[in-house]
Motif scaffolding. Structure first.
Motif, PDB file in Angstrom:
ATOM      1  N   LEU A   1       0.825  -1.209   0.000  1.00 51.84           N
ATOM      2  CA  LEU A   1       0.000   0.000   0.000  1.00 51.84           C
ATOM      3  C   LEU A   1       0.857   1.257   0.000  1.00 51.84           C
ATOM      4  O   LEU A   1       0.316   2.370   0.036  1.00 51.84           O
ATOM      5  N   GLY A   2       2.178   1.100   0.007  1.00 50.59           N
ATOM      6  CA  GLY A   2       3.061   2.254   0.025  1.00 50.59           C
ATOM      7  C   GLY A   2       3.635   2.504   1.407  1.00 50.59           C
ATOM      8  O   GLY A   2       3.414   1.743   2.350  1.00 50.59           O
ATOM      9  N   SER A   3       4.370   3.582   1.541  1.00 47.78           N
ATOM     10  CA  SER A   3       5.047   3.938   2.797  1.00 47.78           C
ATOM     11  C   SER A   3       4.302   5.049   3.524  1.00 47.78           C
ATOM     12  O   SER A   3       3.768   5.972   2.897  1.00 47.78           O
ATOM     13  N   PHE A   4       4.285   4.948   4.853  1.00 44.60           N
ATOM     14  CA  PHE A   4       3.598   5.922   5.702  1.00 44.60           C
ATOM     15  C   PHE A   4       4.535   6.267   6.853  1.00 44.60           C
ATOM     16  O   PHE A   4       4.724   5.473   7.776  1.00 44.60           O
ATOM     17  N   ALA A   5       5.138   7.451   6.799  1.00 48.19           N
ATOM     18  CA  ALA A   5       6.154   7.825   7.781  1.00 48.19           C
ATOM     19  C   ALA A   5       5.574   8.042   9.170  1.00 48.19           C
ATOM     20  O   ALA A   5       6.207   7.709  10.174  1.00 48.19           O
ATOM     21  N   ASP A   6       4.348   8.563   9.259  1.00 53.37           N
ATOM     22  CA  ASP A   6       3.753   8.886  10.552  1.00 53.37           C
ATOM     23  C   ASP A   6       3.072   7.652  11.141  1.00 53.37           C
ATOM     24  O   ASP A   6       2.234   7.011  10.499  1.00 53.37           O
ATOM     25  N   LYS A   7       3.416   7.307  12.389  1.00 59.22           N
ATOM     26  CA  LYS A   7       2.874   6.083  12.984  1.00 59.22           C
ATOM     27  C   LYS A   7       1.370   6.185  13.213  1.00 59.22           C
ATOM     28  O   LYS A   7       0.661   5.187  13.156  1.00 59.22           O
TER      29      LYS A   7
END
Length: 673
Positions: free
Chosen positions: A128-134
């Motif tokens: 689904l891609g990258s998500f930097a914020d937890k």
């Protein structure tokens, strides 16, 4: 094709007719390295953030490191369950996947879901891609679980991947897909005091299967019961209450809920022996450790584990102490739940077979260009045959305790007969010789004095000491012996019953091959894929396959191959082949006094539903290389020893869970390695 075998309880029927060769394994500990492959298909020791690099480890040869450099996967993986963090989240009803993921990714996810029923979901996943914020990642996890309860999300920081939840797939084979989806939404919501009821079900056998599944997968979260309403019976599921806050303080409850995962690397130790040592050092019970499978003793093994009630920091503080005992921990991090037995895809093996020689050659160091050329041809033929045709999927000698005076299957038979005293005495049967464990066991059988025997039993013998403590407390009569067995973890108690069933399975497959040959025959059981249903999850054991009985016409037309034939492990829910092999099973169990056995030992909380095991197994990702070794005969150079050349075979391959590398080698070499 048959050959005499020294491997106890492992018959010598083969599926290939190549000549094979002689050789020896486990000459050195580093010659046998086993690495668990987790449920996501990753080798557990290949994550980049582990504390000790494989190639800097003293366990690895340079050749092994070079080989492993081509097989490392999922660098930088972090399998922490981030969506379990205690953070503020909006109501699921407010989630919009188009907003959270972006419309193009949301559309791709919808298309991915549509393809799940047409392809093999165990092999499928979508990034689904990258998500930097937890917090963003947590929103993604929760939104997808609400919209698609049959999916599971995995964080490989900062990337999120999604695949079908195998628990959902298994439940959807027992109930309707709508019920399975609704149940997973109920579980995910975790609303205190809530309950969920499945549709009416008048089949007691089917309700029992549903109860067993829910207990096995969600037993710590829910409790189930069947109830009758207006002439129909259904299963109701209720969330368990969270502790008793009036009697337990918040700190105690918080400690109970702590789970820490780690990778255990052990050298020349049994899994339970390593667990017992760590438990004593940490002040917890051995049952507070959970794992996906038990690994070989005489080997270097890597496997996932989870410990309850111990924080990552506290576990890290003990690692230096553990290393003195050949126990190395890495990838220590918090998780939200324990491991479940069997939750792995299989194992990766890096092996060295030394002192190769053709059959019929007495000299282990036969040298010369002609011999080496012949050996190379024999090895290539053997490995290519096994790669293409597989091997008979026997349970290996370690399943029974190879070399022991009384083997595990004999103990299991006594337990199935509920003869607890005999089972205990079989368990304490000594080996030949007067080593400390055998001396202690001999003392117990002669005196029946558990207290004195406990003082004699070495600290490393964890199982024996657990049993002796219980026998000292409760006595050595039937009730005391029952308590002694209950002192062992459930996985260890059931191991002995499984050993007996494994022995019967091994004998059944040898009888099947010798009497019915190497083709699928009428009455054989095979697995048949149906639309929307996953293929066999592994080549080891399965309880969820769609079982079909081969017909006369199917035999004549050769519809099924030997590789599709299954044989049942004895249990209370399996069906047996509808040919001479089915009759053989009944006669075999009757000879052991189990004609009326229900495969339950209620006093020990043991139940064996049985399962279906494929007759053949196949190695995957097989790689091999012949290496020349030089040794000196008759001592060192100073003593005038003569140099001898021999060949060693370095090979690596993957096997599904519950399959044995030694059995694969046995088919390859046509002898016990």
């Amino acid at each position: 094709m048959k050959q005499d075998s020294d491997a106890v309880n492992v018959p010598a029927c083969f599926v290939s007719s190549h000549e094979g060769f002689h050789g020896s394994i486990k000459n050195f500990i580093k010659d046998f390295v086993v690495t668990e492959i987790d449920i996501n298909g990753h080798q557990v020791n290949t994550v980049a953030d582990k504390q000790t690099s494989d190639c800097s480890s003293s366990y690895k040869t340079s050749a092994e490191c070079k080989e492993n450099s081509h097989s490392l996967v999922s660098q930088g993986t972090d399998f922490s369950a981030e969506y379990g963090e205690d953070i503020a989240l909006p109501s699921p009803e407010t989630f919009d996947l188009g907003v959270i993921l972006g419309q193009s990714v949301s559309d791709e996810l919808e298309q991915f879901v549509l393809t799940l029923k047409d392809e093999n979901p165990a092999k499928q996943e979508l990034s689904l891609g990258s998500f930097a914020d937890k917090h963003h990642r947590a929103n993604v996890h929760r939104a997808i679980r609400h919209r698609f309860p049959f999916l599971m999300t995995v964080t490989i920081q900062p990337e999120i991947r999604v695949r079908e939840d195998p628990d959902y797939r298994e439940l959807s084979q027992l109930v309707t897909e709508d019920e399975a989806e609704d149940f997973f939404r109920f579980i995910d919501a975790k609303v205190q005091g809530s309950s969920y009821t499945f549709g009416p079900d008048d089949s007691k056998e089917h309700r029992t299967a549903v109860h067993h599944f829910l207990s096995k997968r969600f037993g710590k979260l829910v409790e189930t019961k069947s109830f009758n309403d207006k002439g129909t019976t259904a299963i109701s599921v209720r969330l368990r209450e969270r502790g008793r806050p009036k009697k337990r303080c918040a700190d105690e409850r918080k400690e109970e809920e702590v789970y820490t995962a780690f990778i255990l690397c052990k050298e020349n130790l049994e899994t339970l022996e390593a667990i017992s040592y760590m438990a004593a050092a940490l002040g917890v019970l051995p049952s507070d450790f959970t794992y996906a499978g038990i690994k070989d003793k005489r080997a270097i093994t890597y496997q996932s584990m989870v410990i309850k009630k111990v924080s990552p920091q506290r576990l890290k503080e003990k690692t230096f102490e553990f290393e003195k005992r050949g126990i190395h921990l890495s990838q220590i991090h918090s998780v939200s739940e324990p491991l479940r037995l069997g939750r792995l895809q299989g194992n990766h093996f890096d092996l060295v077979v030394r002192d190769l020689r053709p059959h019929g050659t007495g000299d282990a160091h036969s040298s010369g260009a002609h011999t080496h050329t012949r050996l190379a041809a024999l090895v290539e033929e053997a490995l290519e045959n096994v790669k293409a045709r597989g091997f008979v999927n026997y349970y290996g000698p370690q399943r029974f305790g190879s070399g022991q005076s009384v083997q595990s299957d004999q103990v299991g038979l006594a337990l199935l007969k509920e003869d607890m005293v005999s089972a205990v005495r079989l368990f304490f049967t000594p080996e030949k010789g007067d080593d400390p464990p055998s001396h202690a066991k001999r003392h117990f059988l002669q005196t029946n004095n558990a207290k004195e025997t406990l003082a004699l039993m070495p600290l490393s013998k964890a199982r024996e000491r657990l049993m002796l403590r219980a026998l000292n407390r409760y006595g050595t009569g039937p009730d005391g012996c029952t308590q002694a067995w209950l002192s062992l973890p459930h996985s260890m108690r059931v191991f002995y019953l499984h050993a007996y069933c494994s022995r019967v399975w091994n004998e059944a497959v040898a009888h099947r091959l010798s009497t019915l040959g190497h083709r699928a025959k009428r009455g054989d059981l095979v697995w048949v894929e149906k639309k929307g249903q996953n293929k066999l999850e592994d080549a080891g054991e399965t309880c969820s396959a769609q079982i079909h009985v081969v017909t006369d016409q199917e035999e004549q037309e050769g519809i099924y191959t030997l590789g599709q034939v299954l044989l049942p492990m004895p249990g209370n829910t399996v069906k047996y082949p509808e040919n001479a092999i089915g009759t053989w099973y009944q006669e075999r169990l009757t000879r052991d006094g189990l004609s009326d056995c229900r495969f339950r030992v209620s006093s020990l909380k043991l139940n064996l539903p049985g399962c279906y095991r494929p007759l053949l197994a196949f190695p995957r990702n097989l790689r091999y290389q012949l290496q020349r070794e030089t040794s000196r005969e008759g001592g060192g150079e100073a003593s005038g020893g003569r140099k001898q050349d021999s060949l060693a075979l370095a090979l690596s391959f993957d096997l599904d869970s519950s399959c044995y590398a030694t059995i694969c080698l046995r088919e390859t070499m046509k002898c016990d390695p």
